[in-house]
Design a protein around this motif. Sequence first.
Motif, PDB file in Angstrom:
ATOM      1  N   ARG A  95       0.465  -0.820  -0.027  1.00 16.08           N
ATOM      2  CA  ARG A  95       0.625  -0.034   0.383  1.00 16.08           C
ATOM      3  C   ARG A  95       0.751   1.342   0.224  1.00 16.08           C
ATOM      4  O   ARG A  95       0.822   2.638  -0.558  1.00 16.08           O
ATOM      5  CB  ARG A  95      -0.929   0.181   1.570  1.00 16.08           C
ATOM      6  CG  ARG A  95      -1.783  -0.892   1.437  1.00 16.08           C
ATOM      7  CD  ARG A  95      -2.934  -1.140   2.286  1.00 16.08           C
ATOM      8  NE  ARG A  95      -3.761  -1.553   2.700  1.00 16.08           N
ATOM      9  CZ  ARG A  95      -4.591  -2.272   3.340  1.00 16.08           C
ATOM     10  NH1 ARG A  95      -5.022  -1.151   4.196  1.00 16.08           N
ATOM     11  NH2 ARG A  95      -5.171  -3.147   3.772  1.00 16.08           N
ATOM     12  N   SER A 101      -0.052   5.659  -4.594  1.00 14.62           N
ATOM     13  CA  SER A 101       0.557   6.660  -3.429  1.00 14.62           C
ATOM     14  C   SER A 101       2.020   7.090  -3.664  1.00 14.62           C
ATOM     15  O   SER A 101       2.223   8.215  -3.176  1.00 14.62           O
ATOM     16  CB  SER A 101       0.978   5.790  -1.915  1.00 14.62           C
ATOM     17  OG  SER A 101       1.772   4.444  -1.886  1.00 14.62           O
ATOM     18  N   ASP A 165       0.894   8.514   7.483  1.00 16.34           N
ATOM     19  CA  ASP A 165       0.543   8.471   8.941  1.00 16.34           C
ATOM     20  C   ASP A 165       0.126   6.464   9.024  1.00 16.34           C
ATOM     21  O   ASP A 165      -1.325   5.850   8.147  1.00 16.34           O
ATOM     22  CB  ASP A 165      -1.145   8.862   9.418  1.00 16.34           C
ATOM     23  CG  ASP A 165      -1.464   8.366  10.478  1.00 16.34           C
ATOM     24  OD1 ASP A 165      -1.201   7.900  11.078  1.00 16.34           O
ATOM     25  OD2 ASP A 165      -2.692   8.683  10.069  1.00 16.34           O
ATOM     26  N   GLU A 167      -1.259   4.717  11.098  1.00 17.21           N
ATOM     27  CA  GLU A 167      -2.579   4.112  11.595  1.00 17.21           C
ATOM     28  C   GLU A 167      -3.290   3.996  10.596  1.00 17.21           C
ATOM     29  O   GLU A 167      -4.284   3.597   9.892  1.00 17.21           O
ATOM     30  CB  GLU A 167      -3.111   4.854  12.147  1.00 17.21           C
ATOM     31  CG  GLU A 167      -2.124   5.043  14.007  1.00 17.21           C
ATOM     32  CD  GLU A 167      -1.512   3.325  14.253  1.00 17.21           C
ATOM     33  OE1 GLU A 167      -2.828   2.699  14.670  1.00 17.21           O
ATOM     34  OE2 GLU A 167      -0.685   3.364  14.652  1.00 17.21           O
ATOM     35  N   THR A 168      -3.469   5.636   9.654  1.00 21.07           N
ATOM     36  CA  THR A 168      -4.616   4.767   8.482  1.00 21.07           C
ATOM     37  C   THR A 168      -4.043   4.385   6.903  1.00 21.07           C
ATOM     38  O   THR A 168      -5.119   3.642   6.604  1.00 21.07           O
ATOM     39  CB  THR A 168      -4.174   6.895   7.979  1.00 21.07           C
ATOM     40  OG1 THR A 168      -4.763   7.306   9.010  1.00 21.07           O
ATOM     41  CG2 THR A 168      -5.298   7.365   7.025  1.00 21.07           C
ATOM     42  N   VAL A 169      -2.913   3.989   6.873  1.00 17.68           N
ATOM     43  CA  VAL A 169      -2.280   3.279   5.597  1.00 17.68           C
ATOM     44  C   VAL A 169      -3.334   1.776   6.493  1.00 17.68           C
ATOM     45  O   VAL A 169      -3.655   0.818   5.104  1.00 17.68           O
ATOM     46  CB  VAL A 169      -0.936   3.042   5.742  1.00 17.68           C
ATOM     47  CG1 VAL A 169      -0.873   2.035   4.830  1.00 17.68           C
ATOM     48  CG2 VAL A 169      -0.557   4.368   5.508  1.00 17.68           C
ATOM     49  N   SER A 171      -5.326   0.827   8.661  1.00 21.20           N
ATOM     50  CA  SER A 171      -6.997   0.858   8.745  1.00 21.20           C
ATOM     51  C   SER A 171      -7.591   1.168   7.534  1.00 21.20           C
ATOM     52  O   SER A 171      -9.058   0.794   7.375  1.00 21.20           O
ATOM     53  CB  SER A 171      -7.175   1.516   9.345  1.00 21.20           C
ATOM     54  OG  SER A 171      -7.217   2.798   9.478  1.00 21.20           O
ATOM     55  N   ASN A 172      -7.173   2.002   6.221  1.00 19.69           N
ATOM     56  CA  ASN A 172      -7.560   2.437   5.384  1.00 19.69           C
ATOM     57  C   ASN A 172      -7.749   1.101   3.921  1.00 19.69           C
ATOM     58  O   ASN A 172      -7.330   0.240   3.663  1.00 19.69           O
ATOM     59  CB  ASN A 172      -6.985   3.576   4.645  1.00 19.69           C
ATOM     60  CG  ASN A 172      -7.408   3.869   3.302  1.00 19.69           C
ATOM     61  OD1 ASN A 172      -8.651   3.677   3.042  1.00 19.69           O
ATOM     62  ND2 ASN A 172      -6.256   4.282   2.289  1.00 19.69           N
ATOM     63  N   ASN A 173      -9.443   0.776   4.110  1.00 20.17           N
ATOM     64  CA  ASN A 173      -9.538  -0.871   3.547  1.00 20.17           C
ATOM     65  C   ASN A 173     -10.598  -0.710   2.761  1.00 20.17           C
ATOM     66  O   ASN A 173     -11.315  -1.388   2.674  1.00 20.17           O
ATOM     67  CB  ASN A 173      -9.131  -1.766   4.308  1.00 20.17           C
ATOM     68  CG  ASN A 173      -9.119  -3.604   3.396  1.00 20.17           C
ATOM     69  OD1 ASN A 173      -8.562  -3.276   1.825  1.00 20.17           O
ATOM     70  ND2 ASN A 173      -8.948  -4.473   3.877  1.00 20.17           N
ATOM     71  N   PRO A 174     -11.019   0.220   1.534  1.00 18.99           N
ATOM     72  CA  PRO A 174     -12.119   0.502   0.866  1.00 18.99           C
ATOM     73  C   PRO A 174     -12.469  -0.788   0.331  1.00 18.99           C
ATOM     74  O   PRO A 174     -11.908  -1.361  -0.356  1.00 18.99           O
ATOM     75  CB  PRO A 174     -11.511   1.055  -0.518  1.00 18.99           C
ATOM     76  CG  PRO A 174     -10.219   1.024  -0.635  1.00 18.99           C
ATOM     77  CD  PRO A 174      -9.330   0.908   1.067  1.00 18.99           C
ATOM     78  N   SER A 243     -14.290   4.780  -8.187  1.00 17.93           N
ATOM     79  CA  SER A 243     -13.450   4.741  -6.577  1.00 17.93           C
ATOM     80  C   SER A 243     -15.193   5.794  -5.372  1.00 17.93           C
ATOM     81  O   SER A 243     -15.692   5.826  -6.213  1.00 17.93           O
ATOM     82  CB  SER A 243     -12.304   5.952  -7.015  1.00 17.93           C
ATOM     83  OG  SER A 243     -12.615   7.006  -6.914  1.00 17.93           O
TER      84      SER A 243
END
Lengths: 243, 243
Positions: A95, A101, A165, A167-169, A171-174, A243
């Motif tokens: 990711r 990214s 960040d 934490e964001t990476v 938890s980020n799971n669309p 998206s």
Amino acid sequence: MLSPILDFFSSDPKDKKLKNAIEHIIGENPSNLTLYRLAFMHASVSKETVSKSYRESNERLEFLGDSVLGMITAEYLFKKFPFKDEGFLTEIRSRMVSRESLNVVARKMGIDKLVEYDGNRKTVLTRTSMYGDAFEALIGAIYLDKGFRFTRSFIIKKILTQHFDIETVVSNNPNFKSLIIEWAQREGKAIRFDIVEEGSKHNKEFTATIFVAEEAFSVGQGYSKKKAEQTAAMKACEKLEIS
Amino acid sequence: MLSPILDFFSSDPKDKKLKNAIEHIIGENPSNLTLYRLAFMHASVSKETVSKSYRESNERLEFLGDSVLGMITAEYLFKKFPFKDEGFLTEIRSRMVSRESLNVVARKMGIDKLVEYDGNRKTVLTRTSMYGDAFEALIGAIYLDKGFRFTRSFIIKKILTQHFDIETVVSNNPNFKSLIIEWAQREGKAIRFDIVEEGSKHNKEFTATIFVAEEAFSVGQGYSKKKAEQTAAMKACEKLEIS
């Protein structure tokens, strides 16, 4: 190639501008400007070399920089998450160093203003990964110019901790799978996912292929069936600009 | 974890044997034996940790070592072939660090004798990549124990130049596609190749899926359609033990 000594005496204003830009990005004077010039040379403006079969562009440096970035990110995550398994580390790394990214980070750093490309082919290139690619090539150039320690510290300080960040990476799971299924329903097209299993018992990798109207449309890999499907679905969404 | 100091005073004959073996392989005394012990711990004998969700084995070190090996090999090939494009470099690297070739190198180095695994599950494991995986984990351990310069020189001197004849790697290209098609004809099964295209205009990657009797059977990737098909066919041949 120009030698660093020639670079030093160069009074070309374009070189001055590049030198300043590199200094601003990496925080140190470039020693061999030729490497950085090459890092920003997109294949559309590639130059002939002494070898007839090879035209000079940033693609070789991109190959090198990609592996340097991947390794430093691997070490960073290995140390940051001592109790997470390799599936997790692989996933988070992919990711962080995804084309998407890297394109974003490259723009934030102003690399988009440094890339040289053939403007006539711009329309073809607008939606491509040109800036992320140049960014990886830049990492290759820094590694050759400044060595491992400098590059490692540049990647950790200026990229991994500054632009992400974690934490964001994590938890980020669309849910790309739902998105692509909804799209197919809207368009009235048949869609199905095919899974292939590979690897050893303890290190299984899965490859998912998405078929739209029985045509292979996109492919994804992962350490679980779900992950492979998600990746394939993400690529399908990218292709369709959903998206 | 045992500290290096404790390792030093350890009189366990198993530790002595491991220490000697590592010294023989890397040409220097290991400083932190715990890392090497972990590198040879296959997931089948993994241990509980303070974290309930993570069991300790060599898989994390393998993740790290894989990226270190990939990077050093990238740099080595980048410098060795100044006029070859990134497609060539990617291809040659993937041949050199393939599971198959790492398994062979690992056995040559005697790593197969050091790996700890659950003997009861041996039949499941015989045909897997256990030794190549442990070899990558060893590279991860060396990197953490001895640092980048040492590891780089170890990989170049003891692996890349000693175990590979580059000319042979470059020219060696068995036709797996013919092999798998012949197999299908012999078995009276329908076989077809499906190709998916991805990436930018100048950096296209292809994914080939082989279908046997309309079931997805194996998947391969590459910078040309031919290469993707070859990789998929090679994996199918491995699965079927054809060669």
